[in-house]
Design an enzyme around this catalytic site. Structure first.
Site, PDB file in Angstrom:
ATOM      1  N   ASP A  10      68.896  27.915  47.545  1.00  0.00           N
ATOM      2  CA  ASP A  10      68.733  29.284  48.019  1.00  0.00           C
ATOM      3  C   ASP A  10      67.277  29.473  48.407  1.00  0.00           C
ATOM      4  O   ASP A  10      66.417  28.646  48.082  1.00  0.00           O
ATOM      5  CB  ASP A  10      69.135  30.282  46.931  1.00  0.00           C
ATOM      6  CG  ASP A  10      69.029  31.739  47.387  1.00  0.00           C
ATOM      7  OD1 ASP A  10      69.318  32.007  48.564  1.00  0.00           O
ATOM      8  OD2 ASP A  10      68.626  32.597  46.583  1.00  0.00           O
ATOM      9  N   SER A  11      66.998  30.585  49.054  1.00  0.00           N
ATOM     10  CA  SER A  11      65.628  30.895  49.424  1.00  0.00           C
ATOM     11  C   SER A  11      64.760  31.214  48.212  1.00  0.00           C
ATOM     12  O   SER A  11      63.538  31.143  48.295  1.00  0.00           O
ATOM     13  CB  SER A  11      65.609  32.081  50.391  1.00  0.00           C
ATOM     14  OG  SER A  11      66.169  33.224  49.772  1.00  0.00           O
ATOM     15  N   TYR A  42      64.140  34.514  53.193  1.00  0.00           N
ATOM     16  CA  TYR A  42      64.615  33.953  54.456  1.00  0.00           C
ATOM     17  C   TYR A  42      65.160  35.042  55.378  1.00  0.00           C
ATOM     18  O   TYR A  42      65.210  34.880  56.585  1.00  0.00           O
ATOM     19  CB  TYR A  42      65.742  32.943  54.207  1.00  0.00           C
ATOM     20  CG  TYR A  42      65.314  31.582  53.715  1.00  0.00           C
ATOM     21  CD1 TYR A  42      64.017  31.316  53.267  1.00  0.00           C
ATOM     22  CD2 TYR A  42      66.236  30.534  53.677  1.00  0.00           C
ATOM     23  CE1 TYR A  42      63.655  30.065  52.810  1.00  0.00           C
ATOM     24  CE2 TYR A  42      65.890  29.272  53.228  1.00  0.00           C
ATOM     25  CZ  TYR A  42      64.595  29.043  52.790  1.00  0.00           C
ATOM     26  OH  TYR A  42      64.246  27.803  52.339  1.00  0.00           O
ATOM     27  N   GLY A  43      65.604  36.130  54.780  1.00  0.00           N
ATOM     28  CA  GLY A  43      66.348  37.143  55.534  1.00  0.00           C
ATOM     29  C   GLY A  43      65.560  37.849  56.612  1.00  0.00           C
ATOM     30  O   GLY A  43      66.138  38.467  57.502  1.00  0.00           O
ATOM     31  N   CYS A  73      73.170  31.093  49.720  1.00  0.00           N
ATOM     32  CA  CYS A  73      72.266  31.971  50.451  1.00  0.00           C
ATOM     33  C   CYS A  73      73.028  32.516  51.657  1.00  0.00           C
ATOM     34  O   CYS A  73      73.488  31.741  52.497  1.00  0.00           O
ATOM     35  CB  CYS A  73      71.033  31.178  50.912  1.00  0.00           C
ATOM     36  SG  CYS A  73      69.892  32.118  51.959  1.00  0.00           S
ATOM     37  N   THR A  75      71.900  34.169  54.174  1.00  0.00           N
ATOM     38  CA  THR A  75      71.179  33.962  55.425  1.00  0.00           C
ATOM     39  C   THR A  75      71.408  32.563  55.962  1.00  0.00           C
ATOM     40  O   THR A  75      71.713  32.363  57.142  1.00  0.00           O
ATOM     41  CB  THR A  75      69.679  34.217  55.220  1.00  0.00           C
ATOM     42  OG1 THR A  75      69.487  35.556  54.741  1.00  0.00           O
ATOM     43  CG2 THR A  75      68.916  34.039  56.514  1.00  0.00           C
ATOM     44  N   GLU A 151      63.720  40.521  43.182  1.00  0.00           N
ATOM     45  CA  GLU A 151      62.654  39.560  42.906  1.00  0.00           C
ATOM     46  C   GLU A 151      61.508  40.212  42.133  1.00  0.00           C
ATOM     47  O   GLU A 151      60.787  39.546  41.399  1.00  0.00           O
ATOM     48  CB  GLU A 151      62.135  38.964  44.218  1.00  0.00           C
ATOM     49  CG  GLU A 151      63.153  38.140  44.985  1.00  0.00           C
ATOM     50  CD  GLU A 151      63.178  36.683  44.582  1.00  0.00           C
ATOM     51  OE1 GLU A 151      62.272  36.262  43.853  1.00  0.00           O
ATOM     52  OE2 GLU A 151      64.109  35.962  45.002  1.00  0.00           O
ATOM     53  N   CYS A 185      74.679  38.704  49.873  1.00  0.00           N
ATOM     54  CA  CYS A 185      73.476  37.957  49.492  1.00  0.00           C
ATOM     55  C   CYS A 185      73.572  37.704  48.002  1.00  0.00           C
ATOM     56  O   CYS A 185      73.964  38.598  47.233  1.00  0.00           O
ATOM     57  CB  CYS A 185      72.224  38.755  49.829  1.00  0.00           C
ATOM     58  SG  CYS A 185      70.680  38.044  49.189  1.00  0.00           S
ATOM     59  N   THR A 186      73.234  36.505  47.564  1.00  0.00           N
ATOM     60  CA  THR A 186      73.426  36.159  46.154  1.00  0.00           C
ATOM     61  C   THR A 186      72.431  36.843  45.223  1.00  0.00           C
ATOM     62  O   THR A 186      72.554  36.746  44.009  1.00  0.00           O
ATOM     63  CB  THR A 186      73.372  34.627  45.946  1.00  0.00           C
ATOM     64  OG1 THR A 186      72.214  34.095  46.600  1.00  0.00           O
ATOM     65  CG2 THR A 186      74.622  33.971  46.515  1.00  0.00           C
ATOM     66  N   HIS A 187      71.461  37.558  45.780  1.00  0.00           N
ATOM     67  CA  HIS A 187      70.605  38.406  44.944  1.00  0.00           C
ATOM     68  C   HIS A 187      71.341  39.670  44.495  1.00  0.00           C
ATOM     69  O   HIS A 187      71.052  40.221  43.429  1.00  0.00           O
ATOM     70  CB  HIS A 187      69.354  38.838  45.716  1.00  0.00           C
ATOM     71  CG  HIS A 187      68.284  37.813  45.822  1.00  0.00           C
ATOM     72  ND1 HIS A 187      68.377  36.717  46.649  1.00  0.00           N
ATOM     73  CD2 HIS A 187      67.083  37.713  45.204  1.00  0.00           C
ATOM     74  CE1 HIS A 187      67.274  36.000  46.552  1.00  0.00           C
ATOM     75  NE2 HIS A 187      66.475  36.569  45.679  1.00  0.00           N
TER      76      HIS A 187
END
Length: 272
Positions: A10-11, A42-43, A73, A75, A151, A185-187
């Site tokens: 992932d990013s 990355y987005g 990810c 993106t 984040e 998005c995996t976040h």
């Protein structure tokens, strides 16, 4: 049986939500995780940049002799699928499994899609859903502030910043009457509670990382590629920024501590 590890990338930190699902679904499997924490997010990058980064990320994982690769990810999944499909091992992304799950859960065929700007602008989820059901109504919405919120640790559903950001982005989708919302998005599952409170209990939230993990697990079982029962499970975590920052945040995603190792991703030639 195949005792090689599963590669996940992932990013940044979001892919750890997919790792958590893999730990639950496939508890005996070894994992190599790569988070490009030095180049996150990355987005907001250009398509060409995301593809170059993704190609480097995959090249790194291939050096670890993985048996499958999961692009955790949204993106990357939306812009670099062709690169993954050229790998010598089976490649999974989050788009197709999530689209199938969303249609399965929707009663009204009105489906909301959230993701980074790059994911939404790619139209990947919209195309995947409409390819499966042309009668579906889709409502894509870019939510670029969700990743930095997560984040930066703004994940409490009671946090006013998180709550107001969720309301600002998702009000049009709620007003449209969607009954399924894709967390593209995996976040985003980290703030799932805040999203769920705003959207209401009648709206099903589809976790893209979980759906991808389920698809990968099904493939390994069907093809007799699970690790043997006497295999000693290992988990390795690699990042491109300070490991200490990663380790502190990883506990939030996984529920347990990990040890990160820093690598220089620029040493790896992109697989584009």
């Amino acid at each position: 049986m195949d005792n090689r590890p599963i590669g996940v990338f992932d990013s940044g930190l979001g892919g750890l939500t997919a790792v958590k699902e893999l730990e639950e679904i496939l508890p005996g499997e070894s994992i190599v995780y790569f988070g490009d924490t030095g180049r996150v997010p990355y987005g907001t990058r250009s398509r060409d940049t995301v593809r170059r980064y993704a190609g480097q990320d995959m090249a790194f994982l291939m050096e670890h002799r993985v048996k499958a690769v999961l692009a955790a990810c949204g993106t990357v999944s939306s812009t670099a699928k062709d690169i993954g499909e050229r790998l010598p091992v089976r490649y999974f992304d989050v788009v197709d499994p999530t689209a199938r799950a969303a249609l399965r859960l929707s009663r009204s065929k009105k489906i909301g899609i959230t993701g980074t700007s790059a994911t939404i602008h790619s139209g990947a989820y919209v195309k995947a859903i409409l390819a499966l059901d042309p009668q579906a109504q889709v409502y894509p919405k870019a939510c670029p502030l969700f990743v930095p919120l997560v984040e930066s640790g703004f994940v409490d559903p009671q946090d006013e910043i998180t709550r107001l950001t969720v309301e600002r982005y998702l009000a049009p989708l709620r007003d449209a009457g969607v009954d399924v919302l894709i967390l593209g998005c995996t976040h985003y599952p980290i703030i799932k509670e805040a999203i769920g409170r705003f959207m209401g209990p009648e709206v099903a939230l589809v976790d893209s990382g979980r759906e991808a993990a389920l698809a990968l697990g099904g493939f390994l079982r069907e093809n007799h590629m699970l690790c043997s029962q006497d295999n000693r499970r290992t988990a390795e975590y690699y990042v491109t920024d300070e490991p200490e920052n990663f380790e502190a945040s990883a506990r939030l995603f996984l529920g347990h501590s990990v040890e990160g190792k820093r690598i220089d991703i620029e040493k790896y030639s992109s697989l584009i």
